[in-house]
Design an enzyme around this catalytic site. Structure first.
Site, PDB file in Angstrom:
ATOM      1  CE1 TYR A 105      12.792 -12.187   6.095  1.00 12.93           C
ATOM      2  CE2 TYR A 105      13.715 -12.412   8.289  1.00 12.93           C
ATOM      3  CZ  TYR A 105      12.658 -12.380   7.421  1.00 12.93           C
ATOM      4  OH  TYR A 105      11.561 -11.762   7.770  1.00 12.93           O
ATOM      5  CE  LYS A 147      12.441  -8.513   6.916  1.00 16.10           C
ATOM      6  NZ  LYS A 147      11.606  -7.748   6.102  1.00 16.10           N
ATOM      7  CG  ASP A 181       1.647  -9.748  -3.703  1.00 17.40           C
ATOM      8  OD1 ASP A 181       2.517 -10.518  -4.167  1.00 17.40           O
ATOM      9  OD2 ASP A 181       1.650 -10.041  -2.301  1.00 17.40           O
ATOM     10  CG  ASN A 230       4.171  -7.257   4.048  1.00 20.79           C
ATOM     11  OD1 ASN A 230       4.372  -7.326   5.313  1.00 20.79           O
ATOM     12  ND2 ASN A 230       3.720  -7.783   3.064  1.00 20.79           N
ATOM     13  CG  ASP A 286       9.307  -7.718  -9.428  1.00 22.12           C
ATOM     14  OD1 ASP A 286       9.658  -7.422  -8.321  1.00 22.12           O
ATOM     15  OD2 ASP A 286       9.977  -8.324 -10.269  1.00 22.12           O
ATOM     16  CB  VAL A 287       9.007  -4.320  -4.538  1.00 20.87           C
ATOM     17  CG1 VAL A 287       7.403  -4.129  -4.037  1.00 20.87           C
ATOM     18  CG2 VAL A 287       9.349  -5.529  -3.726  1.00 20.87           C
TER      19      VAL A 287
END
Ligand code: NAD
Length: 260
Positions: free
Chosen positions: A156, A160, A36, A90, A63-64
């Site tokens: 979003y 998604k 995270d 996630n 940090d993705v």
């Protein structure tokens, strides 16, 4: 102990759904890495799981959206656990705004966390899984918004929907290497991500917060929020599969909100 001997990385797992998934994995015997933004929060969550379940766990800052951060984090987990068997993409954020008011920077920020992040973590883990030659499991957090749309959630919803496409591409390329790839699509779960948007939606839609909540739950069959633990149970089920029977799939966990 359905995941005994497996090692897992869950991104964005310091809180919310990711934390519930990491806890369920730890309970089922997996070694779990909590990745995270804040190292302290990730380490605290990992320590709690070690105490509660006697699990092997580690917390790390990642940090993705940052390629070198993801590469370094995945390498650190592989070194600590001897490989990575399960990745859960996630980490996620929400941004509430009408399309005509949406800043380009906010559009890009949401897509970066969900799509760049999932791509970078998946690529790093696939390289390890292919080299180790014993398959693996990639899970993505999609959403009901992977298959439908709501007002004020364009980035979003687009992100998604994109996650579904990425999952299916991973399923096709991963199959010859024994790698499975699936998407979990929750309905509303009362995490910080949802708590923050209730007052924001109330202002923008000229509603009370109770009316916003009622709107969120109106298509469920029991008027209930989905629980993070219900999502986590689905993640355990998918991670514990032994064959490619379930790959390239998406599963709605939404109390009947959407039936697809
Ligand atoms: P949350 O806000 O409670 O937790 C998200 C976590 O992701 C936080 O710990 C945050 O620090 C982390 N994160 C954010 N940006 C990051 C980055 N760049 N790198 C690493 N970590 C980062 O959210 P949540 O509700 O638990 O959501 C988790 C996932 O589930 C998200 O992908 C979300 O879109 C999805 N989801 C949530 C709901 C819901 O109703 N809560 C419904 C469907 C899908």
């Amino acid at each position: 102990m359905r995941l005994q001997g497996q090692s897992a990385i869950v991104t964005g797992a310091a809180m919310g759904i990711g934390q519930a998934i990491a806890r369920a994995f730890a309970r089922e015997g997996a070694a779990v890495a909590i990745a995270d933004l804040d190292r302290g929060q990730a380490e605290a969550a990992a320590a709690a799981m070690a105490r509660e379940y006697g699990a092997t766990s580690m917390g790390l800052a990642m940090d993705v959206t940052d390629e070198s951060s993801v590469e370094a984090g995945v390498a650190a987990v592989a070194a600590a656990f001897g490989g990575v068997d399960i990745l859960v993409n996630n980490a996620g954020i929400q941004h509430i705004a009408a399309l005509d008011q949406l800043a380009f920077s906010d559009w890009k920020r949401v897509l970066a966390v969900h799509l760049d992040g999932a791509f970078l973590a998946t690529r790093a883990c696939l390289r390890l899984m292919y080299a180790a030659k014993h398959g693996g499991c990639i899970l993505f957090l999609g959403s009901v918004h992977s298959k439908t749309a709501s007002v004020l959630k364009a980035p979003y919803t687009a992100a998604k929907h994109g996650v579904l496409g990425l999952c299916r591409a991973v399923a096709k390329e991963g199959a010859p290497h024994g790698v499975r790839s699936n998407v979990i699509c929750p309905g509303f779960v009362r995490t910080q991500l949802v708590a923050k948007q209730i007052p924001e939606q109330a202002v923008l839609r000229n509603m009370t917060e109770d009316e916003v909540v009622a709107t969120m739950l109106k298509d469920t069959l029991d008027g209930q929020f989905t629980a993070a633990e219900e999502v986590a149970e689905t993640a355990v089920f998918l991670a514990a599969q032994k064959s490619l029977a379930l790959t390239g799939q998406s599963i709605m966990v939404s109390h009947g909100w959407l039936m697809e």
